[in-house]
Write a protein that holds these residues in place. Sequence first.
Motif, PDB file in Angstrom:
ATOM      1  N   ALA A  92       0.830  -1.212   0.000  1.00 22.24           N
ATOM      2  CA  ALA A  92       0.000   0.000   0.000  1.00 22.24           C
ATOM      3  C   ALA A  92       0.861   1.257   0.000  1.00 22.24           C
ATOM      4  CB  ALA A  92      -0.935  -0.009   1.197  1.00 22.24           C
ATOM      5  N   LEU A  93       1.975   1.244   0.709  1.00 24.16           N
ATOM      6  CA  LEU A  93       2.859   2.412   0.697  1.00 24.16           C
ATOM      7  C   LEU A  93       3.406   2.651  -0.703  1.00 24.16           C
ATOM      8  CD1 LEU A  93       4.797   2.016   4.077  1.00 24.16           C
ATOM      9  CD2 LEU A  93       2.884   3.533   3.551  1.00 24.16           C
ATOM     10  N   ALA A  94       3.707   1.560  -1.421  1.00 25.57           N
ATOM     11  CA  ALA A  94       4.127   1.705  -2.812  1.00 25.57           C
ATOM     12  C   ALA A  94       2.994   2.275  -3.654  1.00 25.57           C
ATOM     13  CB  ALA A  94       4.575   0.353  -3.369  1.00 25.57           C
ATOM     14  N   GLY A  95       1.760   1.820  -3.377  1.00 27.87           N
ATOM     15  CA  GLY A  95       0.599   2.346  -4.082  1.00 27.87           C
ATOM     16  C   GLY A  95       0.385   3.824  -3.793  1.00 27.87           C
ATOM     17  N   ALA A  96       0.657   4.239  -2.553  1.00 29.93           N
ATOM     18  CA  ALA A  96       0.532   5.658  -2.215  1.00 29.93           C
ATOM     19  C   ALA A  96       1.510   6.489  -3.027  1.00 29.93           C
ATOM     20  CB  ALA A  96       0.778   5.843  -0.726  1.00 29.93           C
ATOM     21  N   PHE A  97       2.732   5.999  -3.170  1.00 30.75           N
ATOM     22  CA  PHE A  97       3.740   6.709  -3.975  1.00 30.75           C
ATOM     23  C   PHE A  97       3.285   6.819  -5.423  1.00 30.75           C
ATOM     24  CE2 PHE A  97       7.557   6.474  -6.702  1.00 30.75           C
ATOM     25  CZ  PHE A  97       8.185   7.649  -6.311  1.00 30.75           C
ATOM     26  N   VAL A  98       2.738   5.739  -5.971  1.00 29.43           N
ATOM     27  CA  VAL A  98       2.244   5.732  -7.351  1.00 29.43           C
ATOM     28  C   VAL A  98       1.123   6.750  -7.533  1.00 29.43           C
ATOM     29  CG1 VAL A  98       0.944   4.351  -9.039  1.00 29.43           C
ATOM     30  CG2 VAL A  98       2.926   3.362  -7.867  1.00 29.43           C
ATOM     31  N   LEU A  99       0.159   6.741  -6.617  1.00 32.26           N
ATOM     32  CA  LEU A  99      -1.000   7.620  -6.759  1.00 32.26           C
ATOM     33  C   LEU A  99      -0.626   9.082  -6.553  1.00 32.26           C
ATOM     34  CD1 LEU A  99      -4.000   7.735  -7.325  1.00 32.26           C
ATOM     35  CD2 LEU A  99      -4.439   7.360  -4.885  1.00 32.26           C
ATOM     36  N   ILE A 100       0.296   9.358  -5.643  1.00 33.95           N
ATOM     37  CA  ILE A 100       0.742  10.739  -5.423  1.00 33.95           C
ATOM     38  C   ILE A 100       1.442  11.275  -6.675  1.00 33.95           C
ATOM     39  CG2 ILE A 100       2.368  12.175  -4.121  1.00 33.95           C
ATOM     40  CD1 ILE A 100       1.642  10.478  -1.646  1.00 33.95           C
ATOM     41  N   ARG A 101       2.230  10.432  -7.332  1.00 31.65           N
ATOM     42  CA  ARG A 101       2.874  10.865  -8.572  1.00 31.65           C
ATOM     43  C   ARG A 101       1.863  11.083  -9.676  1.00 31.65           C
ATOM     44  NH1 ARG A 101       7.829   8.129 -11.192  1.00 31.65           N
ATOM     45  NH2 ARG A 101       6.253   6.530 -11.548  1.00 31.65           N
ATOM     46  N   ARG A 102       0.819  10.267  -9.691  1.00 31.37           N
ATOM     47  CA  ARG A 102      -0.191  10.338 -10.745  1.00 31.37           C
ATOM     48  C   ARG A 102      -1.137  11.520 -10.529  1.00 31.37           C
ATOM     49  NH1 ARG A 102      -2.345   5.814 -13.763  1.00 31.37           N
ATOM     50  NH2 ARG A 102      -4.402   6.276 -14.634  1.00 31.37           N
ATOM     51  N   ASP A 103      -1.594  11.705  -9.291  1.00 25.15           N
ATOM     52  CA  ASP A 103      -2.529  12.777  -8.939  1.00 25.15           C
ATOM     53  C   ASP A 103      -2.254  13.134  -7.481  1.00 25.15           C
ATOM     54  OD1 ASP A 103      -4.730  14.309  -8.097  1.00 25.15           O
ATOM     55  OD2 ASP A 103      -6.075  13.340  -9.509  1.00 25.15           O
ATOM     56  N   THR A 104      -1.484  14.204  -7.285  1.00 24.57           N
ATOM     57  CA  THR A 104      -0.983  14.535  -5.949  1.00 24.57           C
ATOM     58  C   THR A 104      -2.105  14.668  -4.933  1.00 24.57           C
ATOM     59  OG1 THR A 104       0.928  15.651  -6.909  1.00 24.57           O
ATOM     60  CG2 THR A 104       0.395  16.149  -4.604  1.00 24.57           C
ATOM     61  N   ARG A 105      -3.142  15.412  -5.286  1.00 25.11           N
ATOM     62  CA  ARG A 105      -4.209  15.666  -4.313  1.00 25.11           C
ATOM     63  C   ARG A 105      -4.921  14.378  -3.915  1.00 25.11           C
ATOM     64  NH1 ARG A 105      -8.293  19.685  -6.257  1.00 25.11           N
ATOM     65  NH2 ARG A 105      -7.919  18.697  -8.271  1.00 25.11           N
ATOM     66  N   TRP A 106      -5.279  13.561  -4.903  1.00 25.62           N
ATOM     67  CA  TRP A 106      -5.967  12.311  -4.574  1.00 25.62           C
ATOM     68  C   TRP A 106      -5.022  11.314  -3.903  1.00 25.62           C
ATOM     69  CZ3 TRP A 106     -10.648  10.563  -3.812  1.00 25.62           C
ATOM     70  CH2 TRP A 106     -11.715  11.365  -4.232  1.00 25.62           C
ATOM     71  N   GLY A 107      -3.759  11.366  -4.275  1.00 21.94           N
ATOM     72  CA  GLY A 107      -2.783  10.511  -3.602  1.00 21.94           C
ATOM     73  C   GLY A 107      -2.668  10.834  -2.129  1.00 21.94           C
ATOM     74  N   LEU A 108      -2.627  12.133  -1.806  1.00 23.21           N
ATOM     75  CA  LEU A 108      -2.556  12.547  -0.404  1.00 23.21           C
ATOM     76  C   LEU A 108      -3.847  12.219   0.332  1.00 23.21           C
ATOM     77  CD1 LEU A 108      -0.765  15.998  -0.779  1.00 23.21           C
ATOM     78  CD2 LEU A 108       0.211  13.861   0.091  1.00 23.21           C
ATOM     79  N   PRO A 134     -10.721  -0.197   3.709  1.00 22.37           N
ATOM     80  CA  PRO A 134     -10.854   0.025   2.262  1.00 22.37           C
ATOM     81  C   PRO A 134      -9.674   0.788   1.666  1.00 22.37           C
ATOM     82  CG  PRO A 134     -12.933   0.483   3.382  1.00 22.37           C
ATOM     83  CD  PRO A 134     -11.896   0.317   4.443  1.00 22.37           C
ATOM     84  N   ALA A 135      -9.110   1.743   2.399  1.00 18.31           N
ATOM     85  CA  ALA A 135      -7.952   2.489   1.898  1.00 18.31           C
ATOM     86  C   ALA A 135      -6.743   1.578   1.754  1.00 18.31           C
ATOM     87  CB  ALA A 135      -7.638   3.654   2.840  1.00 18.31           C
ATOM     88  N   LEU A 136      -6.539   0.697   2.718  1.00 19.91           N
ATOM     89  CA  LEU A 136      -5.443  -0.272   2.630  1.00 19.91           C
ATOM     90  C   LEU A 136      -5.574  -1.113   1.369  1.00 19.91           C
ATOM     91  CD1 LEU A 136      -3.006  -1.755   3.957  1.00 19.91           C
ATOM     92  CD2 LEU A 136      -4.677  -3.228   5.096  1.00 19.91           C
ATOM     93  N   ALA A 137      -6.797  -1.616   1.119  1.00 18.26           N
ATOM     94  CA  ALA A 137      -7.032  -2.439  -0.072  1.00 18.26           C
ATOM     95  C   ALA A 137      -6.838  -1.633  -1.353  1.00 18.26           C
ATOM     96  CB  ALA A 137      -8.439  -3.027  -0.014  1.00 18.26           C
ATOM     97  N   LEU A 138      -7.329  -0.398  -1.375  1.00 18.01           N
ATOM     98  CA  LEU A 138      -7.246   0.426  -2.582  1.00 18.01           C
ATOM     99  C   LEU A 138      -5.803   0.770  -2.931  1.00 18.01           C
ATOM    100  CD1 LEU A 138      -8.535   2.045  -4.844  1.00 18.01           C
ATOM    101  CD2 LEU A 138      -8.901   3.919  -3.213  1.00 18.01           C
ATOM    102  N   ALA A 181      -1.744  -2.651  -9.923  1.00 18.29           N
ATOM    103  CA  ALA A 181      -2.358  -2.254 -11.191  1.00 18.29           C
ATOM    104  C   ALA A 181      -1.423  -1.405 -12.035  1.00 18.29           C
ATOM    105  CB  ALA A 181      -3.652  -1.492 -10.928  1.00 18.29           C
ATOM    106  N   GLU A 182      -0.417  -0.845 -11.431  1.00 20.12           N
ATOM    107  CA  GLU A 182       0.543   0.003 -12.133  1.00 20.12           C
ATOM    108  C   GLU A 182       1.558  -0.808 -12.917  1.00 20.12           C
ATOM    109  OE1 GLU A 182       2.071   3.960 -12.992  1.00 20.12           O
ATOM    110  OE2 GLU A 182       0.172   3.132 -12.255  1.00 20.12           O
ATOM    111  N   LEU A 183       1.668  -2.094 -12.636  1.00 20.87           N
ATOM    112  CA  LEU A 183       2.672  -2.931 -13.302  1.00 20.87           C
ATOM    113  C   LEU A 183       2.312  -3.105 -14.773  1.00 20.87           C
ATOM    114  CD1 LEU A 183       3.133  -5.670 -10.548  1.00 20.87           C
ATOM    115  CD2 LEU A 183       4.644  -3.738 -11.042  1.00 20.87           C
ATOM    116  N   PRO A 184       3.206  -2.785 -15.680  1.00 17.50           N
ATOM    117  CA  PRO A 184       2.895  -2.912 -17.114  1.00 17.50           C
ATOM    118  C   PRO A 184       2.724  -4.369 -17.529  1.00 17.50           C
ATOM    119  CG  PRO A 184       5.215  -2.360 -16.778  1.00 17.50           C
ATOM    120  CD  PRO A 184       4.559  -2.276 -15.438  1.00 17.50           C
ATOM    121  N   ARG A 185       1.606  -4.650 -18.200  1.00 19.24           N
ATOM    122  CA  ARG A 185       1.252  -5.971 -18.745  1.00 19.24           C
ATOM    123  C   ARG A 185       1.068  -7.050 -17.680  1.00 19.24           C
ATOM    124  NH1 ARG A 185       5.619  -4.699 -22.276  1.00 19.24           N
ATOM    125  NH2 ARG A 185       4.874  -3.879 -24.279  1.00 19.24           N
TER     126      ARG A 185
END
Length: 437
Positions: free
Chosen positions: A222-238, A272-276, A283-287
Motif C-alpha cells: 500500500a505504501l508503494a501504491g501511495a507513492f504511485v498515486l501521489i505521482r499520478r494525482d498529488t491531491r488524490w494521492g494525499l 478500504p484504503a489499505l485495499a485500494l 495495477a501500475e505494473l505494465p502488462r
Amino acid sequence: MALSGSGSSTLNGDELATLSAARRSIAGMWELAQHIDGHFLPYYLFMHFWVKAGTAELWLRLPSALAIGVAAAFLVCLGRRVHSLPAGLAAAALLCVLPSVSYYGAFARPYAFAAAAVTISFWALHRSRWVSYATAVALVGCTHLFAVLVLPAQLALLRGRTKTMVVAMAAGFVPAAVLGLIGYGERHAISWIPQRGPDVLLKFPKMAAGAEGVGLALFAVALAGAFVLIRRDTRWGLAVTGWLLLPPVLLLAVSHLVTPVYVDRYLFVTAPALALLAAIAVAELPRLAVPAAVALAVGAAALAFPQHLDVRERNGRFEDVPWAIGRMKLEAGDAIVYGQSSLRTGFDYYATNAMPDDVLRLGDAPAADSFGYPERADVSVALRGRDRVWLVWRGAKSADLPQHGRVRQAGFALVRAWHSADIPGLTVALYTRKERR
C-alpha cells in the motif's frame, strides 16, 4: 465473505448490547442514549426496526454484511476513477479477503456501516456530487463517531472547489458534532480503555487487515501504491494515503488530549484504503496488472486463512455463552449469580433448557440507563437455603469481582472453575456450601 461467517460464531457482549438496545421502545432507547452509547443511537434506531423481523445471529449480522458489499461496490468505482478498472476490481477483491472484513462484516455493530459511508464520501467527492457527499459525511458521523477522523484527509482535495466542499462537509458534519457532544458527556462509559503510547501505531497494519502477516505485507504494498498515486494525482494521492494513515494518529492524539479512546476496532474504516492503495500498486505494473492482482489477492487469502477459520469458530467473538451453559451440570435448587449483570442478555438469548434459579434478578427488563439488570443487593439472603451456586463472569479465572467475595461471605467455597479458550472469554465456577463440603 461476511455472510459465510455470520451464523457460525456466537454473539459477544457488544452484539448483545445492540440486541438489548434494539428491543427497547423508542422512548427506552432515548432514555438509554442519555446515559450510555448516545453516539450509537442512529444505529440502534435502525436495528430497532430490523429486529422486528427476527433476532437470529445471521439476521442480526446481515446489515453489516450488506454494508460491506456496498463498500466493496463503491471501492470498485472509486478505484476505477482514481487509477483504473483493474485497480478498482483488485481493491474490492483484496477488501473481501481481509480477516478484519470477515469479522466486522459479520458483526452486529456499526463498524461496517462506517466503512461503507467513508468509501461513499470519497466516491461522491470524485464525482463532485455535493448532496451525496454531504449525506455520506452525515452517515459517517451517524455510523461511528470516530470514523470522522478520516475527514481531515479529504481536505487535500479542497483546491478549486473550496467553498462548495466546505459547505457540504459542514452540513454533513452537523450530526457528528451533536453526537460528539453527547459522547463527551458520556465518556465515563469508556473509562475501561487504557492509555496507549506511540508504540501502539506499530500494531496498526495488523488491526486494519485483521492479521499480522497479511497486514504487514499489504501495508508495504500500500505504501508503494501511495507513492504511485501521489505521482499520478498529488491531491488524490494525499487524500487516499491520509485515509489510511491519519485516523490512527488522530485517534491517539484524541486519547492524550481528551480521554483515552484508542481501540483497534474504531479504525476499521481504514481497511478500504489499505485495499485500494495495495491494488493501485499492482495495477501500475505494465502488462502484469491482472496476474499480479490475482496473485496478491490469492496470496493474501492464503496467508490469512488461519485467521479466517478462527473468526468462524463458535468462539470466534471470544464470548461463547452456549459453552458456558453447557458446563453447568444442574441439580435441583441450583442458583446462578452473574459477575456482570449484563451477561443475562446472552444467557437469556441462548438458554434452551432449564437454567439455575437467577436469585438476584429483579424483573425481566434491563435497567433503563444501562445494559445491566436491577439486582437484589443482599447475596447472602438471596442464597439462603441453597447448597450450590454457579458464578459466571466475563474474564479470566483470576478476575477479582465483588460478587466473588459476596458468594464466599454467604458461606460458599469454590469447587471448580472453567474458562473458555480465549481472553477475555467467559469463566464458569461452581461453589457449594462449606457445611456440605
